[in-house]
Enzyme design. Structure first.
Site, PDB file in Angstrom:
ATOM      1  N   ASP A   1       6.917  16.437   7.617  1.00 39.20           N
ATOM      2  CA  ASP A   1       6.521  15.953   6.291  1.00 39.20           C
ATOM      3  C   ASP A   1       5.003  15.837   6.222  1.00 39.20           C
ATOM      4  OD1 ASP A   1       7.042  15.219   3.690  1.00 39.20           O
ATOM      5  OD2 ASP A   1       7.269  13.094   4.150  1.00 39.20           O
TER       6      ASP A   1
ATOM      7  N   GLU B   1       8.997  -0.834   2.200  1.00 35.65           N
ATOM      8  CA  GLU B   1       7.616  -0.813   1.721  1.00 35.65           C
ATOM      9  C   GLU B   1       6.630  -0.886   2.883  1.00 35.65           C
ATOM     10  OE1 GLU B   1       7.787  -4.147  -0.844  1.00 35.65           O
ATOM     11  OE2 GLU B   1       8.118  -5.588   0.756  1.00 35.65           O
ATOM     12  N   ILE B   2       5.410  -0.484   2.581  1.00 36.17           N
ATOM     13  CA  ILE B   2       4.322  -0.572   3.554  1.00 36.17           C
ATOM     14  C   ILE B   2       3.315  -1.574   3.002  1.00 36.17           C
ATOM     15  CG2 ILE B   2       2.548   0.693   4.825  1.00 36.17           C
ATOM     16  CD1 ILE B   2       4.169   3.259   4.222  1.00 36.17           C
TER      17      ILE B   2
ATOM     18  N   ILE C   1       0.824  -1.210   0.000  1.00 31.35           N
ATOM     19  CA  ILE C   1       0.000   0.000   0.000  1.00 31.35           C
ATOM     20  C   ILE C   1       0.856   1.257   0.000  1.00 31.35           C
ATOM     21  CG2 ILE C   1      -2.057  -1.025   1.039  1.00 31.35           C
ATOM     22  CD1 ILE C   1      -1.115  -0.170   3.763  1.00 31.35           C
ATOM     23  N   GLY C   2       2.157   1.085   0.015  1.00 36.15           N
ATOM     24  CA  GLY C   2       3.062   2.223  -0.049  1.00 36.15           C
ATOM     25  C   GLY C   2       4.478   1.738  -0.279  1.00 36.15           C
ATOM     26  N   LYS C   3       5.294   2.596  -0.907  1.00 40.29           N
ATOM     27  CA  LYS C   3       6.651   2.182  -1.222  1.00 40.29           C
ATOM     28  C   LYS C   3       7.576   3.388  -1.138  1.00 40.29           C
ATOM     29  CE  LYS C   3       8.349  -1.548  -4.095  1.00 40.29           C
ATOM     30  NZ  LYS C   3       8.071  -2.402  -5.239  1.00 40.29           N
ATOM     31  N   GLY C   4       8.806   3.147  -0.730  1.00 38.76           N
ATOM     32  CA  GLY C   4       9.790   4.220  -0.680  1.00 38.76           C
ATOM     33  C   GLY C   4      11.174   3.622  -0.693  1.00 38.76           C
ATOM     34  N   SER C   5      12.189   4.495  -0.643  1.00 36.01           N
ATOM     35  CA  SER C   5      13.559   4.000  -0.729  1.00 36.01           C
ATOM     36  C   SER C   5      13.951   3.208   0.517  1.00 36.01           C
ATOM     37  CB  SER C   5      14.513   5.168  -0.915  1.00 36.01           C
ATOM     38  OG  SER C   5      14.263   6.148   0.071  1.00 36.01           O
TER      39      SER C   5
ATOM     40  N   LYS D   1       5.174  -1.466   8.154  1.00 39.15           N
ATOM     41  CA  LYS D   1       6.241  -0.719   7.478  1.00 39.15           C
ATOM     42  C   LYS D   1       7.513  -1.533   7.633  1.00 39.15           C
ATOM     43  CE  LYS D   1       3.806   3.470   8.583  1.00 39.15           C
ATOM     44  NZ  LYS D   1       3.767   4.742   9.317  1.00 39.15           N
TER      45      LYS D   1
END
Length: 443
Positions: free
Chosen positions: A290, A180-181, A173-177, A194
């Site tokens: 943020d 992932e979530i 449901i989410g991704k980043g460097s 997370k």
């Protein structure tokens, strides 16, 4: 400025020599202001191009202004820190050629070599050592790798055995460097996990910040803050487990719905302000840094309740990933909601969140992100230069417009606190429901 111009014009026509003295002063002040603006812009650009591994652009900037080799972001990280962490050899060689300090320390006291060692960039390690680079700070290889120590004495209350997490029907449901979530299941209940990349779970700075965030999250209890449920700290990958909110994030909701009715926007704003008032409570203030629609979550598909989330991990992401010049990888949308003092690498406080809140309120009422015709970086640059989004829709009462403008004031000391914002929003809701012809506020 117009007043100054009028005054100088008058003295010129009068012909009095003494009255003409302020002219160079005004011109000098304007020149200094322009010089400062250009310096801030060039600082941002060299850090950005170093991050992007654009050696040609970095060299061009240094040839124009050699002092940029000492440029720093608001965490005191230089272009050489950025190059060292990513292993950008050509960038590093160029910076060293122009006299970069190979032992510059960021605010965590890390040198570029310590970053290169933490990221296991062998060629970079060799290059920096050949130019006298020393390894000290929190990230260097001279630290022995140890298991993550317990963040709190009563760790047994929230330490989760990873075998209890069911990923068989999980979805991202989410991704980043950072990783992932995922939506997963914990003892039969849907949760958001997370999950930090195993490679990053070895990094001393990541471990330190992970512990800090767990310490922070475990203490938070508020209806408008995403609830922390537990963490996996004894095995890799490191994981944070929070409640799963079915409504998704505000970014997606606004993308689908467009402009919200003033009543919905104000109700949403009230929820965000309540959560942020809690986080900003003295003396233990938590600065989100943020705050943006992606980090505001809808409790359910009825969209009748919001919670603020990702304030903990967002700091972790920024710290570990090249201590980013802001947050350049992953979701660059952060730029669009960024306070000007952050963009300008100046000292900041909790009022950065108030600025971001104003941008979110604007987006909820307008239906479009602030300065949507510009790329996020360009939008942040314009905001830092004094530009603000234009009000177009009719859904603003004078009180709501005034509140938004005060919240995005250039001078952070002029921005109201979230407690004051909360009180003013409640008053706007109350007066608008009876006095305004919209009849939008439902009991």
């Amino acid at each position: 400025m117009s007043g100054s111009e009028g005054s100088s014009g008058h003295s010129a026509s009068g012909g009095g020599g003494a009255e003409e003295v302020p002219l160079p002063t005004v011109a000098a002040a304007a020149g200094e202001k322009k010089k400062e603006k250009n310096r801030v812009s060039r600082t941002s650009m060299i850090l950005w191009h170093a991050h992007q591994n654009d050696a040609v652009a970095v060299r061009r900037l240094l040839e124009e202004d050699g002092s940029l080799v000492r440029a720093m972001d608001y965490d005191s990280r230089t272009p050489l820190h950025v190059a060292a962490l990513h292993g950008w050899i050509d960038i590093a060689k160029c910076l060293v050629e122009f006299g970069a300090d190979v032992n510059a320390q960021d605010r965590w006291k890390n040198t570029p070599l310590a970053d290169a060692e933490g990221a296991k960039k062998d060629a970079m390690i060799e290059l920096l050592k050949s130019h006298g680079g020393l390894s000290y700070g929190q990230n260097g290889s001279h630290f022995e790798q140890k298991p993550v120590p317990p963040p709190l004495p009563n760790k047994c209350d929230w330490e989760i055995d990873p075998s209890e997490l069911d990923f068989s029907n999980s979805n991202i449901i989410g991704k980043g460097s950072f990783g992932e979530i995922l939506k997963a299941y914990w003892r039969g209940t849907p949760v958001a996990v997370k999950r930090i990349l195993p490679s990053l779970s070895d990094d001393r700075l990541v471990i330190q910040d992970f512990r800090h965030e767990v310490n922070l999250l475990v203490k938070l209890r508020h209806p408008n803050i995403v609830q922390f449920l537990g963490a996996v700290t004894e095995r890799k990958p490191l994981m944070l487990i929070t409640e799963y909110l079915r409504g998704g994030d505000l970014h997606q909701y606004l993308k689908e719905k467009g402009a919200l009715s003033p009543s919905t926007a104000i109700n949403f704003a009230l929820d965000i302000a309540r959560g942020m008032t809690y986080l900003h409570n003295e003396p233990n203030v938590i600065v989100h840094r943020d705050l943006k629609p992606r980090n505001v979550l809808l409790v359910n598909t009825n969209a009748d309740h919001l919670k603020v989330g990702d304030f903990g991990l967002s700091k972790l992401i920024r710290v570990q990933n090249s201590h980013d010049v802001y947050k350049m990888t992953g979701e660059t949308g952060s730029y669009r909601y960024m306070a000007p003092e952050v963009f300008k690498h100046r000292k900041y406080d909790k009022k950065v969140d108030v600025f971001s809140f104003a941008m979110i309120l604007y987006e909820m009422l307008e239906g479009d992100p602030p300065l949507s015709h510009y790329e996020p970086y360009e939008a942040a640059k314009l905001v830092a230069e004094g530009r603000r989004p234009a009000f177009r829709v009719k859904g603003y009462t004078s009180e709501l417009k005034e509140l938004t403008e005060q919240c995005w004031a250039t001078d952070m000391n002029r921005r109201p606190s979230f407690l004051e914002i909360l009180k003013r929003l409640e008053k706007i809701k109350e007066t608008s429901s009876s006095d305004h012809p919209w009849h939008i506020f439902t009991p």
